[in-house]
Design a protein around this motif. Structure first.
Motif, PDB file in Angstrom:
ATOM      1  N   GLY A  17       4.584  -3.456  -1.173  1.00 35.24           N
ATOM      2  CA  GLY A  17       5.980  -3.706  -1.540  1.00 35.24           C
ATOM      3  C   GLY A  17       6.453  -5.068  -1.041  1.00 35.24           C
ATOM      4  N   VAL A  18       6.082  -5.387   0.184  1.00 34.80           N
ATOM      5  CA  VAL A  18       6.485  -6.676   0.762  1.00 34.80           C
ATOM      6  C   VAL A  18       5.915  -7.819  -0.073  1.00 34.80           C
ATOM      7  N   VAL A  19       4.613  -7.733  -0.362  1.00 36.18           N
ATOM      8  CA  VAL A  19       3.960  -8.787  -1.139  1.00 36.18           C
ATOM      9  C   VAL A  19       4.598  -8.883  -2.523  1.00 36.18           C
ATOM     10  N   PHE A  21       7.589  -8.106  -3.317  1.00 35.33           N
ATOM     11  CA  PHE A  21       8.896  -8.754  -3.190  1.00 35.33           C
ATOM     12  C   PHE A  21       8.742 -10.276  -3.174  1.00 35.33           C
ATOM     13  N   PHE A  22       7.784 -10.739  -2.375  1.00 33.17           N
ATOM     14  CA  PHE A  22       7.611 -12.190  -2.300  1.00 33.17           C
ATOM     15  C   PHE A  22       7.247 -12.778  -3.659  1.00 33.17           C
ATOM     16  N   ILE A  24       8.120 -11.557  -6.546  1.00 31.01           N
ATOM     17  CA  ILE A  24       9.333 -11.544  -7.386  1.00 31.01           C
ATOM     18  C   ILE A  24      10.241 -12.707  -7.023  1.00 31.01           C
ATOM     19  N   VAL A  25      10.403 -12.910  -5.708  1.00 33.02           N
ATOM     20  CA  VAL A  25      11.307 -13.986  -5.276  1.00 33.02           C
ATOM     21  C   VAL A  25      10.786 -15.340  -5.733  1.00 33.02           C
ATOM     22  N   VAL A  26       9.472 -15.551  -5.555  1.00 30.90           N
ATOM     23  CA  VAL A  26       8.911 -16.833  -5.972  1.00 30.90           C
ATOM     24  C   VAL A  26       9.088 -17.013  -7.483  1.00 30.90           C
ATOM     25  N   ARG A  28      11.409 -15.705  -9.279  1.00 26.98           N
ATOM     26  CA  ARG A  28      12.816 -15.961  -9.546  1.00 26.98           C
ATOM     27  C   ARG A  28      13.179 -17.409  -9.215  1.00 26.98           C
ATOM     28  N   LEU A  29      12.622 -17.888  -8.113  1.00 29.13           N
ATOM     29  CA  LEU A  29      12.921 -19.274  -7.732  1.00 29.13           C
ATOM     30  C   LEU A  29      12.385 -20.242  -8.778  1.00 29.13           C
TER      31      LEU A  29
ATOM     32  N   PHE B 290       6.680 -14.993   5.599  1.00 31.06           N
ATOM     33  CA  PHE B 290       5.565 -14.120   5.245  1.00 31.06           C
ATOM     34  C   PHE B 290       4.559 -14.041   6.391  1.00 31.06           C
ATOM     35  N   PHE B 320      11.928  -7.555   7.489  1.00 36.09           N
ATOM     36  CA  PHE B 320      11.654  -7.773   6.078  1.00 36.09           C
ATOM     37  C   PHE B 320      12.845  -7.367   5.201  1.00 36.09           C
TER      38      PHE B 320
END
Lengths: 692, 370
Positions: A17-19, A21-22, A24-26, A28-29, B290, B320
């Motif tokens: 999930g954390v990965v 999220f990252f 998705i954020v990247v 989106r950016l 990260f 997080f």
């Protein structure tokens, strides 16, 4: 302890999930910053940047000798922009204290409101500004502005005019040449914040302001100063209601000085008009010159013939014509010299209405001189169709016609330059911010108004007026003045008749009579008790002519000596000392004592040459150019000739034995042999000159 | 079991230097970005462009000291006090309502010159308490009776109090954190999903039925299509990020922080920074985040006991979730809610609480055999 399988699985799930999220954020950016970026950036620039105008500095105004007449100085202005109720209170209290207003009045007086811009005071001096800068509460700010400054104060103010607080010309030259002077404002990028504050911190000019063009006027401020002084003295001495006059260079049409003096004027620093072009008056006897010009041109004058002047009273169909003094038989010359109305009228009847009208029109009466000055009056002259004999007689002696000062001056200039009516010029040239000269005026002949031969006769007659006519008081031993006096009744517009004891006393003329340079006119309105032009305006004219001559020794080379021998001395002038053969240090001391300045080749040795030569007159702070050398075969070093007149520069070059080649006219701008170089004989020095 | 591991944990092992390095790096980045985004405003409001920077610097020093102190204490020995501490925090949360409201909400507790947000304390103490409690009684996590009678009332009360402050953002963060910890502790997914149902129902009623923050949610829904159609704040945030493009305008040169973008140095600092350093700069910042999370995971996985595992993963996850919610809001992925970005946003208590999480992780890293 190892993690259990469940823990690893579940933690792995969360890590995923954390990965995710990252990722998705990247993503989106990338979406926002790469794909939408260009559009968003534009929008941000639109909301945070703006442009403001950077005011362009207004051009400087110089007189014909390069004196600065109008320039710009920085000034501060105070304004309020309170952002909150507290700031309004603080601001108001501060203003009250600063300007000593009663407590509690400032808020209403200036209409202070939240987020509203209000000027508090414009044009604050530096001392007050620095005090405000350190002590003002938030909500009160200073803005830097430029203000017009006139180093000569009120001198020539009417013709110069003035600007409003935003730097727009309101009157005079400032208004006439406003587009030239004002330049083009620049544009600057500024940052704006979300609260509508502007940030000039990051101010960068996108378009630099274009400085307004500088103007060189044809006016000579030395003459203007003398003229205004004499005019003021004259108006006070002769109790006149108003005095005005114009001086022009009769060879070129350049206006050298023009002014009026009204003792009752409320705001001399804010002159509303230039009376010499806006005010019309009946010229009276000075107009006889133009009648005479018409007669001479038509060949209607027999100088040997005499005319009966009716002993001072001539009855005509519709009225009587009077002379001031009773005259019998007079020839044409004496008629003009003594200013006999009857004599002139009789001659005018020979000329006839149409011809008289035509002559007057030819001299420019009833027509605008197109100076461009605000509210220029073209005067008036009626059509001859409805004229009676009496009207013709009236016109010939300067009544039933209205003129302004400038028209008269240009008319006399036309006589003085042997027959050419010139367009009056106020601006010599403009100089752009690169220093290039633009729009140099050209001598413009409007038309030929009389034959050269008739002009020569007329000049001789007008010289006679001063020598043995009505203007003997004007006769100067220093300079040969020629001219005509005028004493005209002033029309009473209310009662539709003439005032019994109110006269316009005038004198118009030119000098030197043998080779006229300057033409001019002086008019005094209603002087008392003496009302004759020859006794009031005439002497003023004479004083001005003499003083002007002293100032321009080069122009009036021969008359110079006469004046000096008479011991006439001009205030502020200095006699050039004889420096030849003196040691430099000693010469320097003498020159300093006399309030002059030295320009020298080097600063030790003996003075071998000087310009101007001894006994000439100079103004204080003028320069004397000297050549200094050790007596032992010292080489001569090239001085800085820039800024000198050609005459001065070439005098030096001649002394140094150098050939000269002059390009252009006016003042030396560039010299081919650099200052400080050793001069050898047979060198050639090229002088590039520019008029000023 | 906890007692047994105490000895081992007190060995003279060194802290995880990589995590410490990453932490110091991000604190430094935070100071730079706080200065860059706040100097204009500081100049404008306080007449000193370093006003916010100075405060933040002092808090950073204080945070380092706190971290140092935390690495020195024996977390397992103090864990027994986590339950009373938790109850005490609940009391503080209740006390908040006795205070004057600020900006229309009761979030702060003023103790003389200090103001604390009990909700922030609640989050940390909750993690500590849950790690202790769920590791001590291994089956609690899957025991429905325990869940319903012990944890649900305790946590529910806390979250309700925070929700009533009102502070929806923090409530959600705490809820997700708690769920994550239970998930790791082995609670059946069925129970967790079930727990989300009442929360969802209550939230829907609040938003759509009573109109609470309805506009905000509607803005969010609009902004999903076009970020500029959302609320002023999220639209400005999207514009700010977009204006930065790939390389940014350069540090200090952003124009959006000049009162266009709200809270440019606190909640929306990620956008303000994005304008100045561009996509590349943000990617660097994200990679530091990260890396910290990765170190947190490694420390958690290597813990010798369940307590350490739950505590380390709880702390990591709470970090997080804070990061995710903040960045999600700024990038218009989530509805607007006021949460600071850990380590980066201006604000002492946020920095301190985030640092406590790092301190706990560093402390726990000392127990790891390397």
């Amino acid at each position: 302890m190892k993690r259990t399988r469940q823990e690893r699985l579940r933690f792995g799930f969360l890590s995923f999930g954390v990965v995710l999220f990252f990722f998705i954020v990247v993503g989106r950016l990338i979406h926002l910053q790469i794909f939408l970026g260009p559009v968003y950036q534009k929008q941000v620039i639109k909301q945070s940047r703006g442009s403001i105008k950077i005011p362009a500095p207004r051009g400087t105004i110089y007189d014909r000798n390069g004196r600065i007449l109008a320039s710009n100085v920085k000034q501060y202005s105070l304004y309020a922009y309170p952002k909150s109720e507290d700031q309004i209170k603080e601001t108001a209290a501060y203003i009250e204290e600063l300007f000593h207003y009663p407590k509690g009045t400032a808020r209403k007086k200036f209409g202070l409101r939240e987020k509203k811009f209000r000027w508090i005071k414009r044009g604050i001096d530096d001392a007050l500004a620095s005090k405000i800068e350190s002590g003002a509460p938030n909500g009160l700010y200073l803005r830097k502005e430029t203000k017009r400054e006139y180093p000569f104060g009120l001198i020539g103010k009417q013709i110069l005019g003035f600007t409003d607080i935003d730097g727009h010309g309101i009157s005079g030259i400032e208004r006439l040449c406003d587009t030239l002077l004002s330049g083009k404002p620049g544009v600057a990028d500024i940052r704006r914040d979300g609260k509508h504050n502007l940030y000039p911190v990051n101010e960068t000019a996108v378009k630099k302001p274009v400085t307004g063009k500088s103007l060189v006027l044809t006016l000579d401020w030395r003459l203007q100063e003398i003229f205004e002084e004499e005019l003021r003295d004259g108006v006070e001495k002769y109790n006149a209601e108003l005095g005005m006059g114009v001086f022009v260079d009769c060879r070129t049409g350049e206006v050298l000085a023009m002014a009026h003096y009204d003792p009752s004027e409320q705001r001399p620093d804010r002159p509303a008009k230039v009376c010499t072009v806006t005010d019309q008056f009946e010229p009276g006897s000075i107009f006889k010159v133009f009648t005479a010009a018409g007669l001479l041109d038509e060949g209607l004058v027999d100088f040997s013939d005499s005319t009966f002047c009716e002993n001072g009273c001539w009855k005509m169909d519709r009225g009587k014509l009077h002379d001031d003094k009773k005259h019998g038989w007079l020839n044409f010359r004496r008629i003009i010299e003594l200013s006999s109305n009857i004599g002139v009228a009789k001659y005018a009847s020979k000329l006839g209405g149409d011809k008289l009208y035509e002559t007057a029109r030819r001299f420019g009466f009833g027509q605008s001189m197109n100076t461009g000055l605000a509210r220029e009056n073209r005067g008036s002259i009626y059509c001859p169709e409805k004229w009676s004999d009496y009207t013709i007689a009236s016109l010939s002696i300067g009544h039933a016609v209205a003129v302004n000062c400038l028209q008269v001056a240009m008319g006399f200039a036309a006589v003085a330059n042997r027959g050419e009516l010139l367009k009056p010029q106020l601006v010599y040239c403009s100089i752009d911010d690169q220093g290039d000269i633009r729009d140099t005026f050209k001598r413009t002949v409007i038309r030929r108004v009389m034959k050269e031969s008739s002009a020569d006769s007329l000049i001789a007659i007008l010289r006679g007026v001063v020598q043995q006519g009505t203007a003997t008081k004007v006769d100067s031993k220093a300079v040969a003045i020629a001219g005509k006096t005028g004493t005209a009744e002033i029309p009473d517009l209310v009662n539709k008749c003439y005032f019994k004891n109110k006269f316009n006393a005038s004198f118009a003329g030119f000098f030197p009579a043998d080779d006229p340079i300057v033409a001019g006119v002086i008019v005094l309105k209603a002087p008392e008790p003496i009302h004759y032009g020859g006794h009031t305006s005439g002497p003023i004219f004479k004083n001005i002519a003499e003083r002007y001559m002293i100032l321009n020794p080069d122009m009036f080379a021969s008359e110079q000596r006469v004046l000096q021998q008479q011991g006439l001395k001009q205030t502020g002038t200095v006699i050039v000392p004889d420096l030849l053969g003196k040691r430099f240090e000693y010469a320097n001391k003498i020159v300093e004592e006399r309030g002059l300045e030295l320009r020298t080749t080097k600063d030790s040795g003996t003075v071998l040459w000087q310009y101007p030569s001894p006994d000439r007159l100079l103004f204080e702070n003028d320069e004397i150019l000297i050549a200094v050398a050790e007596m032992t075969e010292d080489p001569i070093i090239m001085p800085d000739l820039r800024g000198l007149s050609i005459r001065q520069a070439s005098a030096f070059l001649h002394f140094a034995g150098i050939k000269e080649r002059v390009q252009g006219s006016g003042l030396v701008r560039r010299q081919s042999i650099a200052p400080g170089k050793i001069i050898t004989k047979n060198n050639e020095c090229r002088l590039e000159c520019r008029p000023i | 079991m906890v007692r047994k591991t105490t000895r081992r944990s007190h060995s003279k092992k060194r802290v995880d230097e990589r995590l410490l390095g990453a932490y110091i790096a991000i604190i430094a980045l935070g100071l730079i970005t706080v200065y860059s985004t706040s100097s204009m405003m500081a100049e404008n409001k306080f007449g000193s462009h370093t006003f916010f920077f100075r405060n933040q610097f002092i808090w950073a020093l204080l945070s380092l000291a706190v971290i140092w102190a935390i690495t020195k204490i024996d977390l397992t020995r103090w864990a027994v006090y986590s339950a009373p501490a938790f109850i005490f925090i609940l009391g503080l949360l209740a006390m908040v309502f006795l205070m004057d409201s600020r900006n229309g909400s009761h979030r702060w507790l003023m103790l003389g010159p200090f103001t604390i947000q009990p909700s922030e304390l609640f989050k940390s103490v909750m993690i500590y308490y849950l790690a202790f409690s769920l590791s001590n009684h291994e089956h609690n996590a899957s025991d429905l009776k325990q869940l319903l009678l012990k944890y649900f009332p305790l946590l529910g009360t806390g979250m309700l109090l925070i929700l009533l402050e009102p502070d929806l953002g923090t409530t959600i963060v705490i809820f997700i954190t708690a769920v994550a910890i239970f998930f790791l502790a082995g609670t059946r997914v069925k129970y967790l999903v079930t727990s989300a149902i009442p929360v969802g129902i209550v939230a829907s009623i609040l938003v759509f039925g009573l109109g609470y923050k309805r506009a905000r949610v509607m803005d969010y829904i609009h902004s999903l299509g076009d970020p500029l159609q959302g609320s002023y704040q999220s639209a400005q945030a999207a514009l700010t990020l977009g204006a930065g493009r790939i390389f940014g305008t350069g540090l200090g040169d952003g124009s959006q922080k000049l009162f266009f973008l709200p809270y440019p140095h606190t909640d929306f600092i990620f956008a303000a920074v994005g304008e100045e350093v561009g996509l590349l700069g943000l990617l660097f910042l994200l990679s530091v985040f990260f890396y910290i999370l990765k170190r947190g995971r490694i420390i958690a996985m290597k813990q010798p006991d369940r307590f350490g595992f739950l505590l380390a993963s709880g702390m990591t996850l709470s970090l997080f979730i804070n990061i995710a919610v903040n960045i999600g809001v700024v990038t218009s992925l989530l509805p607007v809610t006021g949460l600071p970005l850990p380590f980066i946003s201006y604000g002492g208590s946020s920095l301190l609480i985030s640092s406590v999480a790092i301190g706990v992780l560093l402390n726990l890293s000392r127990r790891v055999a390397r």
